[in-house]
Design an enzyme around this catalytic site. Structure first.
Site, PDB file in Angstrom:
ATOM      1  CE  LYS A   1      41.724  22.736  40.083  1.00  0.00           C
ATOM      2  NZ  LYS A   1      43.366  22.217  39.738  1.00  0.00           N
TER       3      LYS A   1
ATOM      4  N   GLY B   1      51.594  30.910  48.882  1.00  0.00           N
ATOM      5  CA  GLY B   1      51.590  29.562  49.324  1.00  0.00           C
ATOM      6  C   GLY B   1      51.838  29.585  50.860  1.00  0.00           C
TER       7      GLY B   1
HETATM    8  P1  AMP Z   1      43.236  30.670  42.866  1.00  0.00           P
HETATM    9  O1  AMP Z   1      44.782  30.686  42.305  1.00  0.00           O
HETATM   10  O2  AMP Z   1      42.762  29.694  43.430  1.00  0.00           O
HETATM   11  O3  AMP Z   1      43.522  31.944  43.992  1.00  0.00           O
HETATM   12  O4  AMP Z   1      42.461  31.470  41.990  1.00  0.00           O
HETATM   13  C1  AMP Z   1      42.470  32.405  41.196  1.00  0.00           C
HETATM   14  C2  AMP Z   1      41.848  32.468  39.877  1.00  0.00           C
HETATM   15  O5  AMP Z   1      40.458  32.143  40.012  1.00  0.00           O
HETATM   16  C3  AMP Z   1      41.867  33.857  39.142  1.00  0.00           C
HETATM   17  O6  AMP Z   1      42.924  33.680  38.001  1.00  0.00           O
HETATM   18  C4  AMP Z   1      40.397  34.177  38.621  1.00  0.00           C
HETATM   19  O7  AMP Z   1      40.208  34.491  37.700  1.00  0.00           O
HETATM   20  C5  AMP Z   1      39.918  32.638  38.955  1.00  0.00           C
HETATM   21  N1  AMP Z   1      38.457  32.618  39.251  1.00  0.00           N
HETATM   22  C6  AMP Z   1      37.808  33.297  40.243  1.00  0.00           C
HETATM   23  N2  AMP Z   1      36.646  33.335  39.971  1.00  0.00           N
HETATM   24  C7  AMP Z   1      36.227  32.443  39.002  1.00  0.00           C
HETATM   25  C8  AMP Z   1      34.952  31.544  38.725  1.00  0.00           C
HETATM   26  N3  AMP Z   1      33.831  31.958  39.044  1.00  0.00           N
HETATM   27  N4  AMP Z   1      35.235  30.760  37.526  1.00  0.00           N
HETATM   28  C9  AMP Z   1      36.365  30.664  36.952  1.00  0.00           C
HETATM   29  N5  AMP Z   1      37.711  31.120  37.407  1.00  0.00           N
HETATM   30  C10 AMP Z   1      37.631  31.748  38.575  1.00  0.00           C
END
Ligand code: AMP
Length: 416
Positions: free
Chosen positions: A219, A396
């Protein structure tokens, strides 16, 4: 670092109450990853070698949300640590009632306290309830803060000196991380904390250039402040993962049904304009691995614009090349967030490709910092962790560091 560490104080005959980050994954009583326990060993050993005794405290899991379970007791860690150190580690079954165990300590002894989050006042989380008046809410919050202070006083009573070695919770102002420093006079950093602050701090404040930051993950909204802060520091900002699609949409590109935060499109436009004003290179995917569904067995195609009904789940090979070129020439690299859904093999090449490029930075005499969370999991999975200059133990906390925020668990320590 301008904060005092264990090295700056006399530990002989002193009782040290040390906050560690032993929030390790446990399944059916077995520790699945001991990185955090091993990370605290240098501080633990140092205190004992200097003739001090140690009271260790930590939280584990989320007992406040999920209740107390057999897999969140610190007894598991106490026994594990005892094996690692080949010496007894006494266990106090209530962190707020450990007078007897602490009184029995002699120099060289260790007591491990039970999970600090078994007491809700450790975190003192307080949300207004439905129908609760502002006044009642304020009063309840104040009472909880008072209880938090009482818990911190109790914890402080176990030591002559407080040491914080828990970088992973340094962004939280809890009884055992920050409130305790208001009660005890001497509060210093442990060696793991020192290392985290030195790497993340100097990377952001005094980077050797070129400085490249790589942001990914799901996100944009989780990383708003990070993007904004890093833009003022870096030479190149690389964006991948799900968050890239909001930026691509802002540029008018077709993104199919990829992750997109409509309410962040204006923000994305502003950030790209800001980057231009600052002369910062802003790299976005030039091709993608698009899938027809969110599934390890999905059909895929490599495309620059994503057709309707398809979603981008990884950066494509040309993007890996583009990003790798920028990364390899860097002297400082900070990376937070995977480039795609690396948990699924079909969508892991982007993340592992970037990982290989980041691994070359140290070999070229630069500094590579993996800033917590899923990118750490990816780096560990790739087997390249030892080729990185620093792999942060705090997801975090490292993100908040990159946002340029002061961490309560750090600012509260004594300055040199
Ligand atoms: P975060 O916790 O924000 O660092 O997000 C990590 C998660 O983002 C991981 O579980 C990934 O599978 C997911 N992620 C990475 N790229 C994508 C994408 N293009 N679409 C959906 N989820 C994603």
């Amino acid at each position: 670092m301008n904060k005092k560490t264990l090295r700056d104080i006399d530990l002989k005959g002193k009782k040290v109450i040390m906050r560690v980050d032993f929030n390790v994954p446990v399944k059916e009583g077995v520790i699945k990853d001991d990185t955090r326990i091993k990370g605290a060993l240098p501080s633990i050993k140092y205190v004992l070698e200097q003739g001090g005794s140690l009271v260790l405290m930590s939280h584990m899991g989320r007992p406040d949300e999920k209740g107390i379970t057999p897999d969140t007791t610190m007894k598991i860690v106490a026994d594990y640590l005892s094996k690692l150190l080949a010496k007894p580690v006494a266990f106090a079954a209530d962190c707020a009632n450990a007078d007897a165990e602490v009184a029995a300590m002699k120099p060289g002894d260790i007591v491990m306290l039970e999970n600090t989050r078994y007491h809700k006042e450790e975190q003192a989380k307080c949300k207004q309830k439905d129908g609760e008046s502002d006044e009642d809410f304020k009063a309840r919050k104040a009472a909880l803060k008072e209880q938090q202070k009482e818990l911190a006083k109790k914890l402080a009573s176990y030591g002559d000196v407080f040491c914080n070695d828990a970088f992973g919770t340094a962004h939280r102002a809890h009884a055992s991380t920050a409130v305790i420093t208001k009660i005890i006079d001497t509060s210093v950093a442990g060696f793991l904390m020192e290392k985290e602050i030195e790497y993340l701090g100097s990377a952001v404040e005094n980077p050797v250039r070129p400085f490249v930051a790589i942001l990914g993950g799901a996100k944009v909204s989780d990383k708003l402040a990070v993007v904004k802060n890093l833009l003022t520091k870096v030479d190149t900002l690389i964006i991948g993962g799900g968050m890239a699609y909001t930026f691509l949409k802002a540029l008018g590109r077709k993104i199919g049904k990829s992750l997109c935060e409509e309410d962040q499109i204006q923000y994305a436009k502003d950030m790209m304009a800001h980057a231009k004003d600052l002369g910062v290179k802003f790299l976005l995917p030039v091709d993608n691995v698009a899938a027809d569904k969110f599934d390890p067995e999905a059909n895929t195609q490599i495309v620059s614009d994503i057709p309707d009904g398809w979603m981008g789940l990884d950066i494509g090979p040309k993007t890996v090349e583009l990003y790798s070129d920028a990364i390899k020439n860097a002297k400082t690299v900070v990376w937070n967030g995977p480039m795609g859904c690396f948990e699924m093999e079909k969508f892991s090449k982007g993340t592992f490709g970037v990982c290989e490029a980041v691994a070359q930075v140290k070999a070229n005499g630069g500094i590579s910092i993996i800033g917590g969370g899923d990118s750490v999991a990816a780096v560990n999975k790739s087997g390249l962790a030892s080729k990185m200059s620093h792999v942060s133990t705090g997801g975090g906390a490292s993100l908040e560091f990159l946002e340029g925020k002061e961490l309560p668990g750090v600012v509260s320590l004594n300055s040199k």
